[in-house]
Each structure stands twice: as C-alpha cells, then as structure tokens.
Scaffold this active site. Structure first.
Site, PDB file in Angstrom:
ATOM      1  N   GLU A 114     -11.242  18.488  -3.477  1.00 47.31           N
ATOM      2  CA  GLU A 114     -12.274  18.718  -4.508  1.00 47.31           C
ATOM      3  C   GLU A 114     -11.634  19.148  -5.819  1.00 47.31           C
ATOM      4  O   GLU A 114     -10.752  20.023  -5.829  1.00 47.31           O
ATOM      5  CB  GLU A 114     -13.236  19.803  -3.998  1.00 47.31           C
ATOM      6  CG  GLU A 114     -14.670  19.523  -4.288  1.00 47.31           C
ATOM      7  CD  GLU A 114     -15.194  18.268  -3.601  1.00 47.31           C
ATOM      8  OE1 GLU A 114     -15.224  17.205  -4.261  1.00 47.31           O
ATOM      9  OE2 GLU A 114     -15.582  18.354  -2.428  1.00 47.31           O
ATOM     10  N   ASP A 173      -9.411  14.933  -8.374  1.00 49.18           N
ATOM     11  CA  ASP A 173      -9.350  13.541  -8.868  1.00 49.18           C
ATOM     12  C   ASP A 173      -8.966  13.441 -10.336  1.00 49.18           C
ATOM     13  O   ASP A 173      -8.075  12.675 -10.701  1.00 49.18           O
ATOM     14  CB  ASP A 173     -10.635  12.747  -8.550  1.00 49.18           C
ATOM     15  CG  ASP A 173     -11.906  13.290  -9.163  1.00 49.18           C
ATOM     16  OD1 ASP A 173     -11.895  14.416  -9.717  1.00 49.18           O
ATOM     17  OD2 ASP A 173     -12.946  12.585  -9.102  1.00 49.18           O
ATOM     18  N   SER A 180     -37.728   3.027 -12.517  1.00 51.21           N
ATOM     19  CA  SER A 180     -37.277   3.613 -11.262  1.00 51.21           C
ATOM     20  C   SER A 180     -38.474   4.038 -10.423  1.00 51.21           C
ATOM     21  O   SER A 180     -39.520   4.401 -10.958  1.00 51.21           O
ATOM     22  CB  SER A 180     -36.401   4.831 -11.569  1.00 51.21           C
ATOM     23  OG  SER A 180     -36.258   5.637 -10.431  1.00 51.21           O
ATOM     24  N   GLY A 187     -25.371  16.637  -5.415  1.00 51.04           N
ATOM     25  CA  GLY A 187     -23.910  16.515  -5.407  1.00 51.04           C
ATOM     26  C   GLY A 187     -23.442  15.424  -4.462  1.00 51.04           C
ATOM     27  O   GLY A 187     -22.300  15.421  -4.025  1.00 51.04           O
ATOM     28  N   SER A 207     -23.613  12.244  -5.342  1.00 49.40           N
ATOM     29  CA  SER A 207     -23.291  11.113  -6.237  1.00 49.40           C
ATOM     30  C   SER A 207     -24.402  10.111  -6.435  1.00 49.40           C
ATOM     31  O   SER A 207     -24.156   8.896  -6.406  1.00 49.40           O
ATOM     32  CB  SER A 207     -22.049  10.370  -5.742  1.00 49.40           C
ATOM     33  OG  SER A 207     -20.940  11.135  -5.967  1.00 49.40           O
ATOM     34  N   SER A 221     -25.695   9.614  -9.264  1.00 50.98           N
ATOM     35  CA  SER A 221     -25.390   8.947 -10.538  1.00 50.98           C
ATOM     36  C   SER A 221     -24.347   7.847 -10.355  1.00 50.98           C
ATOM     37  O   SER A 221     -24.516   6.743 -10.859  1.00 50.98           O
ATOM     38  CB  SER A 221     -24.970   9.955 -11.601  1.00 50.98           C
ATOM     39  OG  SER A 221     -23.963  10.784 -11.108  1.00 50.98           O
ATOM     40  N   GLU A 239     -20.030   6.968 -17.301  1.00 53.10           N
ATOM     41  CA  GLU A 239     -20.418   8.370 -17.101  1.00 53.10           C
ATOM     42  C   GLU A 239     -19.830   9.239 -18.224  1.00 53.10           C
ATOM     43  O   GLU A 239     -20.498  10.125 -18.749  1.00 53.10           O
ATOM     44  CB  GLU A 239     -19.921   8.835 -15.724  1.00 53.10           C
ATOM     45  CG  GLU A 239     -20.210  10.272 -15.427  1.00 53.10           C
ATOM     46  CD  GLU A 239     -21.216  10.476 -14.292  1.00 53.10           C
ATOM     47  OE1 GLU A 239     -21.586   9.512 -13.617  1.00 53.10           O
ATOM     48  OE2 GLU A 239     -21.620  11.633 -14.109  1.00 53.10           O
ATOM     49  N   ASP A 280     -15.996   9.529  -7.129  1.00 48.42           N
ATOM     50  CA  ASP A 280     -17.344   9.149  -6.695  1.00 48.42           C
ATOM     51  C   ASP A 280     -17.543   7.635  -6.777  1.00 48.42           C
ATOM     52  O   ASP A 280     -17.996   6.998  -5.821  1.00 48.42           O
ATOM     53  CB  ASP A 280     -18.407   9.841  -7.561  1.00 48.42           C
ATOM     54  CG  ASP A 280     -18.285  11.349  -7.494  1.00 48.42           C
ATOM     55  OD1 ASP A 280     -17.536  11.839  -6.630  1.00 48.42           O
ATOM     56  OD2 ASP A 280     -18.930  12.029  -8.301  1.00 48.42           O
ATOM     57  N   TYR A 288     -18.374  21.906 -15.473  1.00 48.28           N
ATOM     58  CA  TYR A 288     -17.439  20.897 -14.977  1.00 48.28           C
ATOM     59  C   TYR A 288     -16.418  20.563 -16.073  1.00 48.28           C
ATOM     60  O   TYR A 288     -15.208  20.601 -15.857  1.00 48.28           O
ATOM     61  CB  TYR A 288     -18.211  19.643 -14.555  1.00 48.28           C
ATOM     62  CG  TYR A 288     -17.356  18.569 -13.941  1.00 48.28           C
ATOM     63  CD1 TYR A 288     -17.185  18.498 -12.565  1.00 48.28           C
ATOM     64  CD2 TYR A 288     -16.698  17.627 -14.732  1.00 48.28           C
ATOM     65  CE1 TYR A 288     -16.387  17.516 -11.996  1.00 48.28           C
ATOM     66  CE2 TYR A 288     -15.897  16.648 -14.183  1.00 48.28           C
ATOM     67  CZ  TYR A 288     -15.751  16.589 -12.809  1.00 48.28           C
ATOM     68  OH  TYR A 288     -14.954  15.612 -12.254  1.00 48.28           O
TER      69      TYR A 288
END
Ligand code: GLA
Length: 387
Positions: free
Chosen positions: A35, A38, A69, A125, A127, A129, A161, A173, A223
């Site tokens: 975690e 990346d 959506s 969390g 993913s 997105s 992103e 992700d 983040y």
C-alpha cells in the site's frame, strides 16, 4: 447486475437507434498487500474483484457524446468536436478525462451514448473510479478502432485521474482493473510495469472485505500530501544514492542513512514505503509456498505500518482491523486502498466466516457506532466485453 434493466434504461434515455448497444465491464480491485508503494515505483499485489462497473454504449452519428449513470443523478451531453472540460467534482470527470486522453493522442472523437452502472460501494476504496476509467478506455478504444494495447489504456486511465480528478495516484488500481485474472493476484513492479499473475490458492480460507462505511472526506488532499512527503524523502536520499523513487532503495540502505532525513514525519513515511515494499516480496514468496500464516502476519504488519508510520488509517479502519484480529480464524487483517476510511481485507478461515461477521460487526458497532458491511471477495477477471 440486471442487464435487462440496464438495457431498458439505455433505451429510455437514448431511444432504440439504428444499432444495438454493446455491454462492457471492468472490475473493482482489492489490494492484498503493497500500500502506497505504487507511486514510489515499488511493488504491489492487488487482484480484481467480482464487483465493478458495467458500461452499455453505442456509437451515434449526431456528433454528441452523452453519458449517464444508474448510480448518480445527472446527464451530460457534449459535442465531440469541442475541447472537453472538467465538470467541477462530478463523476463525469472520470469518463471525460479518459476521452480527453484519446484526443491528446490525436484521435478524433465521434458521438456516442454511454450508460454506466456500478455495484462497487462508492468511496469504499475498492477502485470504483479506476473501473469507470478503464471500462471507458476499453470501450472508446473499440469504438474509435484505436487499436491501443491494454497497457496503454491503463496508463491513459491513470493520467485521466491525474488531469480530471486531481488525484496524483499511482498505477496500481488501473493495472489491477485492466490485467486482473480469475483466482490470481497481480504481482506488479510499478516502476518497470513488469508483472506476473500469481495463483491465489487459499485452501480452507477466503478473503473477506469489510467496509467501514466511513465517508472518506478529505482523502484526496491527504493522498496528495503523502505523495509530496515521499518526494521530499527522495530528494534527501538522493544525496546518498542516485535514486529517483523510494522503491529503488533496499531496507538496509534506508536503515543506514535514515538519520539524514531530519524531519521525523518524513522519515516515518519513507520507512513505511521501504518496509512495505519488502513485505510485498515476502508475501508473494509466502503465497507461492502456501504459507498462509506467514502471509497473514505480513498483512498485520502492513496495517501496523500504515497506522503508525504512514498515518492513513484512522479509528474506523483500526477498530475494524483490531476486531478482526481477535477472531480465532483470522490469519491477517489490514486496510486496503488509499485509507482514511474505506475497506479492510481479511484472510479468514472458511469455517469462521459467520462468527467473523457477527463478532467483528458487533464490536465495530459498539466502539464506532457505525454498521460495517462484509463481502466475500472473489478474485475475478479484468476488463472485458460482455455482449
Ligand atoms: C489509491 C491509489 C493507488 C494507490 C493506493 C494506495 O487506491 O489510487 O494508486 O496509491 O491508493 O496503495
């Protein structure tokens, strides 16, 4: 997912048209270990989940890109020939950011109708997105006959992103969502993008994903703050080693020179990244020799470091992990994803699942006052066309 309902909604929004729409799917992901490594060019070990984002879509001839959506209100219609613009902090930014990547590569967009529907809990969390981005990239690649390979689509999704959602995320992700495979985890070197699919065989055990159901609030800015702190550590370590990212350092090298990072916070951040990187390597070798006890211990150590060194957990995640670790059949428990809320991933004995859900749910409710949600994680395939 009820695909018939999805098709009915599509027709009610966009009519029958002349050609049939196609249906695509991209999963969410759960990261087993590795975690916040990346974007430091380190290792990660995620897998694709059974939940994800469905996209039913069709090309049209009126030059308008339309999107809607099943999960969120609002419809968007933009001309395909005009520059695409960010829409505040709306979910449209994920597909728009991806479309913009195609424009940046010199492709000419044309009209299309897109209806998204996801079954990944938002803000969990897992993913959601990245799954919207990758399913969009995969679909548009087909519609434009762009012939880009999957790795390229993954990189474009990550870039979308950064540019349209303002999160300086790493590539984990999008990579897991794109490259995942049933019953395998993706062992990925995020610097070279070299990867290997590793079978996840858990005889008698399973993965339980537990959602804190805590809204993630300021997660995106926190983040980006961590990304900046890691860059600061790199700049100091550069004085000793010619490195560009923390992932290039061994734990030994860090141990020797850690005092040259005067700020204790920055030092802790680096310690997490470098130790987590080593934990991924150890965890993969545990899995390869079916050492689930060893694997679980590394999961626990990962959470501890995310809590104490990286400080991205918070009381909800810590409590959920603490409750999980008290169950006899739990081999390992840790937060998964960016943190600050979202989910934990737990390696639990099949025969203890019910007890796990009941006791962990009860303990969490008592200590936090929120209801946790539990899902059995099934490791599934990456992005694909369904119909
Ligand atoms: C988020 C980001 C990923 C990764 C994780 C933390 O999910 O999108 O790139 O950094 O957080 O490991």
């Amino acid at each position: 997912m009820d695909l018939n309902r999805l098709k009915e909604r599509f027709v009610s929004l966009y009519g029958n048209g002349n050609n049939k729409p196609s249906v695509f799917f991209a999963p969410g992901r759960v990261n087993l270990i590795g975690e916040h490594t990346d974007y430091n060019g380190g290792y990660v070990f995620p897998c694709a989940l059974q939940y994800g984002t469905y996209l039913i879509a069709r090309k049209n001839t009126d030059g308008i890109i339309r999107m809607a959506s099943m999960n969120f209100p609002g419809e968007l219609a933009v001309p395909s020939s005009k520059p695409l613009e960010k829409q505040g902090d709306h979910w449209f930014n994920y597909p728009l950011g991806v479309l913009d990547q195609f424009v940046k590569k010199g492709f000419v967009l044309h009209g299309m109708e897109m209806l998204f529907a996801g079954d990944i809990p938002n803000g969990s969390g897992l993913s959601s997105s990245a799954s919207i981005e990758v399913v969009t990239a995969f679909t548009v690649n087909e519609f434009l006959s762009a012939d880009l390979d999957l790795i390229e689509l993954i990189k474009m999704s990550q870039e979308a992103e950064h540019a349209f959602a303002g999160v300086n995320c790493g590539i984990m992700d999008q990579f897991a969502v794109g490259m995942g495979e049933k019953n395998h985890a993706v062992f990925l070197n995020c610097h070279t993008l070299e990867y290997k699919l590793v079978p996840v065989l858990l005889p008698g055990y399973c993965l339980i994903v537990a959602n804190t159901n805590k809204k993630r609030g300021l997660a995106d800015s926190k983040y980006n703050e961590r990304v900046a702190e890691c860059n600061e550590a790199v700049n100091l370590m550069k004085l000793h080693f010619g490195i560009d990212r923390l992932g290039e350092m061994s734990f030994m090298q860090f141990f020797k020179f850690q005092d040259s990072i005067a700020d204790p916070v920055i030092r802790k951040r680096a310690r997490h990244v470098i130790s987590e990187n080593q934990r991924v390597l150890n965890a993969v070798s545990c899995l390869l020799k079916s050492d689930l006890i060893g694997f679980g211990a590394l999961m626990n150590a990962s959470h501890e470091s995310l809590r104490d060194n990286y400080e991205v957990t918070g009381k909800e995640l810590d409590t959920l992990v603490d409750e999980a670790q008290q169950i006899n059949g739990t081999l390992g428990a840790r937060m998964t994803g960016a943190g600050f809320g979202g989910c934990t991933v737990n390696l639990v004995k099949e025969s203890a699942i019910e007890e796990f859900m009941e006791k962990v749910g009860k303990g969490y409710r008592k200590r936090i006052g929120l209801e946790a949600t539990f899902y059995k994680g099934e490791i599934s395939d990456g992005v694909r066309k369904i119909q």
